[in-house]
Write a protein that holds these residues in place. Structure first.
Motif, PDB file in Angstrom:
ATOM      1  N   PRO A 180      -1.371   9.366   7.754  1.00 47.70           N
ATOM      2  CA  PRO A 180      -2.542   9.430   8.669  1.00 47.70           C
ATOM      3  C   PRO A 180      -2.433  10.788   9.341  1.00 47.70           C
ATOM      4  O   PRO A 180      -3.511  11.035   9.866  1.00 47.70           O
ATOM      5  CB  PRO A 180      -2.530   8.360   9.454  1.00 47.70           C
TER       6      PRO A 180
ATOM      7  N   ARG B 221     -11.320  -6.575   6.352  1.00 48.06           N
ATOM      8  CA  ARG B 221     -10.881  -7.069   7.765  1.00 48.06           C
ATOM      9  C   ARG B 221     -11.624  -8.223   8.274  1.00 48.06           C
ATOM     10  O   ARG B 221     -10.911  -9.265   8.787  1.00 48.06           O
ATOM     11  CB  ARG B 221     -11.184  -5.960   8.627  1.00 48.06           C
TER      12      ARG B 221
ATOM     13  N   ASP C  88       0.845  -1.152   0.072  1.00 49.30           N
ATOM     14  CA  ASP C  88       0.175   0.199  -0.061  1.00 49.30           C
ATOM     15  C   ASP C  88       0.839   1.253  -0.002  1.00 49.30           C
ATOM     16  O   ASP C  88       0.625   2.205   0.846  1.00 49.30           O
ATOM     17  CB  ASP C  88      -1.050  -0.080   1.108  1.00 49.30           C
TER      18      ASP C  88
ATOM     19  N   PRO D 227     -10.649   7.144   9.274  1.00 46.47           N
ATOM     20  CA  PRO D 227     -11.855   6.300   9.033  1.00 46.47           C
ATOM     21  C   PRO D 227     -13.396   6.820   9.733  1.00 46.47           C
ATOM     22  O   PRO D 227     -14.237   6.654   8.689  1.00 46.47           O
ATOM     23  CB  PRO D 227     -11.532   4.923   9.770  1.00 46.47           C
TER      24      PRO D 227
ATOM     25  N   ARG E  62      -4.648  -0.493  -2.381  1.00 47.48           N
ATOM     26  CA  ARG E  62      -5.717   0.235  -2.103  1.00 47.48           C
ATOM     27  C   ARG E  62      -6.769   0.677  -2.965  1.00 47.48           C
ATOM     28  O   ARG E  62      -7.827   0.951  -2.498  1.00 47.48           O
ATOM     29  CB  ARG E  62      -5.397   1.465  -1.082  1.00 47.48           C
TER      30      ARG E  62
ATOM     31  N   ARG F 233      -7.904  -1.617   5.268  1.00 49.93           N
ATOM     32  CA  ARG F 233      -7.740   0.010   5.798  1.00 49.93           C
ATOM     33  C   ARG F 233      -8.929   0.684   5.050  1.00 49.93           C
ATOM     34  O   ARG F 233      -9.166   1.682   5.540  1.00 49.93           O
ATOM     35  CB  ARG F 233      -6.422   0.458   5.375  1.00 49.93           C
TER      36      ARG F 233
ATOM     37  N   ARG G 257      -5.141  -7.302   4.454  1.00 55.61           N
ATOM     38  CA  ARG G 257      -5.018  -6.252   5.791  1.00 55.61           C
ATOM     39  C   ARG G 257      -4.927  -4.934   5.118  1.00 55.61           C
ATOM     40  O   ARG G 257      -5.353  -3.816   5.702  1.00 55.61           O
ATOM     41  CB  ARG G 257      -3.742  -6.725   6.351  1.00 55.61           C
TER      42      ARG G 257
END
Length: 526
Positions: free
Chosen positions: A79, A510, A73, A164, A455, A504, A500
């Motif tokens: 973040p 998940r 990714d 998120p 992603r 995200r 995994r």
């Protein structure tokens, strides 16, 4: 003059890759800097390593190493970087004053540069290119797009933002159109289609099934499957005309995928006659240089030969058509002769060999044609669904004792007596179907190793990865001592790592990842 204004801007400690490669100053606006926004360049950032604290984890590192995930990714947004809050919560209103119709692409009129809309187009649109291209939101076409469809696009785009919880802010507006029974047009089909994909990706299988069936019903009711619909409802815009054709074919693709991943759901459009022209090339669509094809699904079924030039979207449709043939075979109450299975296998293999390169004309390791990627994914899935019921390899006991919370990773059992369990290893000589089954899973899982960011893959890649892990885990039970154990374990680790990375973005990833980890660990204990 434009360069001067950029040069005078205050320099930032962070720079996107395009600006960095050209040694230009970058204002580091997220998700797209001003320079890339102006030039229409794809804006990518490398995750910053500053300020990151090391964490100790009890999790089995062989299954999910952070280094592997960051590699998978690589272009994820840092973040700790935030988008300007004022720009996030401006109301979406494409209906601008009349004097803004002829805006320049270097001017920000609103909708086309909304942060969540940008994230939608950068990450989701290449996988499901249904709505009009982003550049056309910067034209008079923006007047025709209903606000509720933009709200759905904004909600989907928020999934790719590093914070998120932000997506919940947009959820209510995205689903508001479902309560209005008067919305019965092509835009509502697009809305239902997009929400079905999202609900599937949030583990809401019943809702996804209901939405896709409603979309199919509405599409057939308004005549979206007729070739005249696109031209009659385009208001003279060739881009919108192409968007309507793509809407029907995207509905065809998603109907097929959800049918395969939910065994009790019929693939309705597989049996429906449609004369809609096949989509044009992606470059044509995104550049608004639409040249409609004269090819139809009937041409794909009866007149197309390997090597004949068709668009990458059409290759994807052909892949789903092959998947539909396999689903019809598996759901038939009559036992098919081996010769018929071999014929279908030959058709699928021929389609795989006919696919153009993933990277198009010029090789670029950072990008790929998402339509060809999905065509490969779907064809490998078709081979797995074809050979699994015929093989002497099974993995049933995990589903018996631990029913999956999602049906997308379930491989249906067949009347054959041989069943692998998680409590002992059977000494089996794998038959030809089993070898083809494992080979298809190998090739499908290898798609996770592409250097472009995972992603932005279609959410449906989640279920494909889960199915690969199931096949490889089952194979691991019967290859003890053959020297293939390490290879299969590496495949399983790759799939779990890719899940995994997708996790995200999508809750389904998940859930499937945890289910696969539990299965793998149970097999190890057995």
């Amino acid at each position: 003059m434009q360069e001067t204004s950029h040069s005078s801007a205050r320099p930032s400690a962070v720079a996107c890759l395009p600006c960095r490669s050209r040694h230009l100053k970058c204002d580091a606006r997220m998700p797209v800097c001003t320079r890339c926004q102006t030039t229409g360049t794809e804006c990518l950032y490398v995750r910053s390593k500053r300020g990151l604290r090391k964490h100790t984890r009890n999790e089995n590192q062989s299954l999910s190493g952070n280094a592997c995930i960051d590699w998978l990714d690589a272009t994820a947004l840092p973040p700790d970087l935030a988008i300007d809050a004022d720009s996030l919560f401006q109301p979406i209103n494409p209906f601008l004053p009349d004097d803004t119709l002829a805006v320049s692409e270097t001017v920000n009129p609103g909708v086309a540069y909304d942060p969540m809309i940008q994230l939608y187009y950068q990450n989701f649109h290449p996988s499901h290119p249904v709505v009009i291209p982003r550049k056309d939101l910067n034209s008079s076409l923006c007047y025709l797009i209903p606000p509720y469809l933009l709200s759905i696009m904004r909600y989907i785009g928020a999934h790719y933002y590093p914070d998120p919880p932000l997506k919940q802010t947009f959820r209510h507006a995205a689903y508001s159109s479902l309560s209005d029974p008067t919305l019965r047009d092509g835009f509502q089909v697009q809305a239902l289609l997009l929400l079905a994909i999202v609900d599937h990706s949030h583990c809401h299988e019943q809702n996804a099934h209901r939405l896709i069936q409603t979309a199919v019903n509405l599409a057939l009711e308004i005549g979206l499957h007729h070739p005249s619909f696109a031209s009659e409802h385009s208001y003279g815009h060739s881009v919108l005309e192409e968007s309507w054709r793509r809407t029907y074919w995207e509905l065809y693709v998603v109907d097929g995928l959800l049918s395969a991943m939910r065994e009790q759901s019929p693939f309705r459009l597989y049996h429906h006659v449609a004369k809609v022209q096949l989509p044009c090339a992606e470059k044509m669509y995104n550049s608004a240089s639409i040249l409609p094809t004269e090819q139809t699904l009937d041409d794909l079924q009866n007149n197309w030969t390997p090597g004949q030039d068709i668009s990458s979207f059409a290759h994807r449709i052909n892949a789903v058509q092959n998947l539909g043939t396999v689903l019809a075979l598996n759901r038939s109450l009559e036992r098919s002769p081996e010769s018929h299975i071999e014929t279908i296998d030959a058709h699928i293999t021929s389609s795989l060999m006919s696919l153009p390169p993933l990277h198009g004309d010029g090789y670029d390791s950072s990008t790929h044609d998402e339509m060809i990627f999905q065509a490969q994914m779907i064809l490998y899935l078709a081979l797995i669904y074809l050979h699994h019921p015929q093989s002497n390899m099974r993995f049933a006991s995990f589903h018996t004792h631990h029913p999956p919370s999602t049906s997308c990773t379930r491989l249906t059992n067949t009347p054959k007596e041989t069943t692998l369990t998680t409590t002992h290893t059977l000494d089996l000589d794998l038959d030809l179907h089993s070898h083809k089954l494992i080979r298809a899973a190998d090739l499908l899982s290898s798609l996770a190793t592409l250097p472009s960011t995972i992603r932005s893959r279609s959410p449906f890649f989640t279920c494909a990865l889960g199915i690969c892990i199931i096949v490889h885990t089952a194979a691991l039970l019967v290859v003890q001592g053959s020297g293939r154990e390490e290879s299969l374990k590496a495949r399983i680790q790759l799939g779990i790592g890719a899940l995994r990375a997708l996790g995200r973005i999508w809750p389904l990833s998940r859930v499937v990842r945890q289910q696969m980890v539990d299965m793998y660990l149970e097999v190890g204990r057995g």
